[in-house]
Motif scaffolding. Structure first.
Motif, PDB file in Angstrom:
ATOM      1  N   ALA A  85       0.871  -1.115   0.106  1.00 44.46           N
ATOM      2  CA  ALA A  85       0.079   0.170  -0.104  1.00 44.46           C
ATOM      3  C   ALA A  85       0.919   1.133   0.071  1.00 44.46           C
ATOM      4  CB  ALA A  85      -0.945   0.107   1.327  1.00 44.46           C
ATOM      5  N   LEU A  86       0.486   2.073  -0.813  1.00 45.23           N
ATOM      6  CA  LEU A  86       1.042   3.509  -0.749  1.00 45.23           C
ATOM      7  C   LEU A  86      -0.003   4.449  -0.380  1.00 45.23           C
ATOM      8  CD1 LEU A  86       3.457   5.480  -1.381  1.00 45.23           C
ATOM      9  CD2 LEU A  86       2.410   5.418  -3.845  1.00 45.23           C
ATOM     10  N   VAL A  87       0.007   5.019   1.076  1.00 47.40           N
ATOM     11  CA  VAL A  87      -1.063   5.966   1.483  1.00 47.40           C
ATOM     12  C   VAL A  87      -0.484   7.154   1.441  1.00 47.40           C
ATOM     13  CG1 VAL A  87      -2.213   4.105   2.369  1.00 47.40           C
ATOM     14  CG2 VAL A  87      -0.472   4.973   3.703  1.00 47.40           C
ATOM     15  N   GLY A  88      -1.292   8.139   1.502  1.00 48.34           N
ATOM     16  CA  GLY A  88      -0.912   9.516   1.729  1.00 48.34           C
ATOM     17  C   GLY A  88      -2.213  10.392   1.568  1.00 48.34           C
ATOM     18  N   SER A  89      -2.273  11.873   1.863  1.00 47.28           N
ATOM     19  CA  SER A  89      -3.161  12.519   1.569  1.00 47.28           C
ATOM     20  C   SER A  89      -3.110  13.155   0.515  1.00 47.28           C
ATOM     21  CB  SER A  89      -3.388  13.616   2.766  1.00 47.28           C
ATOM     22  OG  SER A  89      -2.025  14.250   2.920  1.00 47.28           O
ATOM     23  N   ASN A  90      -4.364  13.781   0.082  1.00 45.75           N
ATOM     24  CA  ASN A  90      -4.510  14.521  -1.364  1.00 45.75           C
ATOM     25  C   ASN A  90      -3.318  15.377  -1.610  1.00 45.75           C
ATOM     26  OD1 ASN A  90      -5.560  17.167  -2.649  1.00 45.75           O
ATOM     27  ND2 ASN A  90      -7.146  15.617  -2.834  1.00 45.75           N
ATOM     28  N   GLY A  91      -2.804  15.147  -2.858  1.00 43.69           N
ATOM     29  CA  GLY A  91      -1.755  16.019  -3.340  1.00 43.69           C
ATOM     30  C   GLY A  91      -0.315  15.513  -2.688  1.00 43.69           C
ATOM     31  N   ALA A  92      -0.083  14.279  -2.135  1.00 43.09           N
ATOM     32  CA  ALA A  92       1.270  14.126  -1.537  1.00 43.09           C
ATOM     33  C   ALA A  92       2.011  13.497  -2.592  1.00 43.09           C
ATOM     34  CB  ALA A  92       0.990  12.796  -0.738  1.00 43.09           C
ATOM     35  N   GLY A  93       1.495  13.029  -3.893  1.00 44.21           N
ATOM     36  CA  GLY A  93       2.458  12.658  -5.133  1.00 44.21           C
ATOM     37  C   GLY A  93       2.322  11.340  -5.317  1.00 44.21           C
TER      38      GLY A  93
ATOM     39  N   ILE B 153      -6.483   5.136   3.834  1.00 41.04           N
ATOM     40  CA  ILE B 153      -5.257   4.208   4.462  1.00 41.04           C
ATOM     41  C   ILE B 153      -5.822   3.344   5.137  1.00 41.04           C
ATOM     42  CG2 ILE B 153      -5.295   6.060   6.454  1.00 41.04           C
ATOM     43  CD1 ILE B 153      -2.279   5.303   6.826  1.00 41.04           C
ATOM     44  N   TYR B 154      -6.870   3.238   5.586  1.00 39.08           N
ATOM     45  CA  TYR B 154      -7.621   2.081   6.500  1.00 39.08           C
ATOM     46  C   TYR B 154      -7.878   0.895   5.510  1.00 39.08           C
ATOM     47  CZ  TYR B 154     -10.289  -0.637   9.857  1.00 39.08           C
ATOM     48  OH  TYR B 154     -10.702  -1.562  10.573  1.00 39.08           O
ATOM     49  N   ALA B 155      -8.523   1.207   4.318  1.00 39.15           N
ATOM     50  CA  ALA B 155      -8.908   0.255   3.472  1.00 39.15           C
ATOM     51  C   ALA B 155      -7.847  -0.650   2.966  1.00 39.15           C
ATOM     52  CB  ALA B 155      -9.877   0.933   2.249  1.00 39.15           C
ATOM     53  N   ALA B 156      -6.761   0.305   2.601  1.00 45.12           N
ATOM     54  CA  ALA B 156      -5.489  -0.188   2.115  1.00 45.12           C
ATOM     55  C   ALA B 156      -4.651  -1.181   2.851  1.00 45.12           C
ATOM     56  CB  ALA B 156      -4.545   0.901   1.524  1.00 45.12           C
ATOM     57  N   LEU B 157      -4.551  -0.562   3.964  1.00 45.05           N
ATOM     58  CA  LEU B 157      -3.742  -1.527   5.203  1.00 45.05           C
ATOM     59  C   LEU B 157      -4.851  -2.784   5.393  1.00 45.05           C
ATOM     60  CD1 LEU B 157      -2.114   1.249   7.490  1.00 45.05           C
ATOM     61  CD2 LEU B 157      -1.140  -0.228   5.452  1.00 45.05           C
ATOM     62  N   GLU B 158      -5.949  -2.682   5.401  1.00 48.19           N
ATOM     63  CA  GLU B 158      -6.516  -3.892   5.520  1.00 48.19           C
ATOM     64  C   GLU B 158      -6.314  -5.305   4.977  1.00 48.19           C
ATOM     65  OE1 GLU B 158     -11.395  -4.716   5.572  1.00 48.19           O
ATOM     66  OE2 GLU B 158     -10.685  -2.672   5.628  1.00 48.19           O
TER      67      GLU B 158
ATOM     68  N   TYR C 104      -4.370   9.968  10.784  1.00 46.00           N
ATOM     69  CA  TYR C 104      -5.005   9.487   9.227  1.00 46.00           C
ATOM     70  C   TYR C 104      -6.047   8.634   9.655  1.00 46.00           C
ATOM     71  CZ  TYR C 104      -0.655  10.422   6.774  1.00 46.00           C
ATOM     72  OH  TYR C 104       0.334  11.152   6.260  1.00 46.00           O
ATOM     73  N   LEU C 105      -6.286   8.069  10.959  1.00 41.80           N
ATOM     74  CA  LEU C 105      -7.273   7.075  11.076  1.00 41.80           C
ATOM     75  C   LEU C 105      -8.318   7.931  12.191  1.00 41.80           C
ATOM     76  CD1 LEU C 105      -5.602   3.843  11.589  1.00 41.80           C
ATOM     77  CD2 LEU C 105      -6.829   4.570   9.581  1.00 41.80           C
ATOM     78  N   GLY C 106      -7.837   9.196  12.632  1.00 43.62           N
ATOM     79  CA  GLY C 106      -8.533   9.832  13.549  1.00 43.62           C
ATOM     80  C   GLY C 106      -9.050   9.211  14.945  1.00 43.62           C
TER      81      GLY C 106
END
Ligand code: ATP
Ligand code: MG
Length: 237
Positions: free
Chosen positions: A35-43, A197-202, A234-236
């Motif tokens: 998984a490659l996770v990161g917020s909007n605009g991270a690249g 990120i939660y979905a991806a790490l699942e 990221y997960l609040g």
């Protein structure tokens, strides 16, 4: 120990004179879901474009034991690095079936293409039911299935999946994640790029966190899920 499929070292990419990605080191091993996770605009999308060589990058890029540095996007695609693009980018006026066949446009041999079609329709029975339907008239989840099916028709070694979950109901996202697990069990390596990120790490084995063009954290999916900073940011939680 499993073999490295994709290796990036000292990797830079961007638009015009501006680098978005700065000095990335990144590895995907055969058979993994990364998984490659990161917020909007991270690249994240910029990284995928630079992998598929539709966007220039600088540094070392090795895939399946060969440098891709000087390869054209067509050669990269043929070598098995295939993107499911953000926003799906289907041919809206074409049927599901025609969209799927577009994924096989660089392949030879009717028997092999038919076998792939059968496999895709087996993974996505919905697509078989709707094979004559115009792709633009389907739901978001069905369109995402069609985009994933089209990529599978190219016979990928590494599937690059960009923002698969965007705009879809959680129950659909779960179905698609399950299909990615199945695909991996059938021998296709997956790089899953997600704001969610939660979905991806699942389903991932390992993950990388990207912030403004740099990798800030990496580790097993369990490590990342339990990391206090990630839980807060990221997960609040
Ligand atoms: N075609 C382009 N020309 C110039 N700058 C761009 C272009 N595409 C993206 N950028 C910039 O590059 C940076 C990274 O964008 P990118 O689309 O790779 O982020 P992302 O992590 O995929 O975001 P999202 O989660 O919203 O999809 C942003 O600052 C964006 O404005
Ligand atoms: Mg993106």
């Amino acid at each position: 120990m499993s073999n490295v499929l994709l290796q990036l070292n000292n990797w830079y990419a961007g638009y015009g004179d501006v680098d978005v990605l700065n000095n990335l080191h990144f590895t995907v091993k055969e058979g993994e879901i990364v998984a490659l996770v990161g917020s909007n605009g991270a690249g994240k999308t910029t990284l995928l474009r630079s992998l598929s060589r539709t966007l220039k990058g600088r540094g070392d890029i090795t895939f399946a034991g060969r440098s891709l540095y000087d390869e054209t996007p067509e050669k990269v695609f043929e070598s098995g690095l295939v993107q499911v693009p953000e926003g799906r980018l289907l041919f809206d006026q074409m049927s599901v079936h025609e969209n799927l066949l577009m994924g096989a446009y660089r392949r030879q041999g009717k028997a092999a293409i038919d076998a792939s079609l059968e496999r895709v329709y087996g993974l996505f029975p919905k697509l078989y039911e709707r094979r004559q339907q115009r792709s633009g008239s389907m739901s978001g989840g069905e369109q995402q299935m069609c985009a994933m099916g089209r990529a599978l028709m190219a016979n990928p070694k590494l599937l690059l999946v960009d923002e698969m979950s965007l705009g879809l109901a959680p129950v659909i996202v779960d179905q698609l994640l399950e299909i990615l697990s199945t695909i991996r069990n059938e021998g296709i390596t997956v790089l899953l790029v997600e704001q969610d990120i939660y979905a991806a790490l699942e389903i991932a084995d390992r993950g990388y966190v990207m912030v403004t063009g740099a990798i800030t954290q990496s580790g097993s999916a369990d490590e990342l899920r339990n990391d206090p900073h990630i839980r807060e940011a990221y997960l609040g939680l």
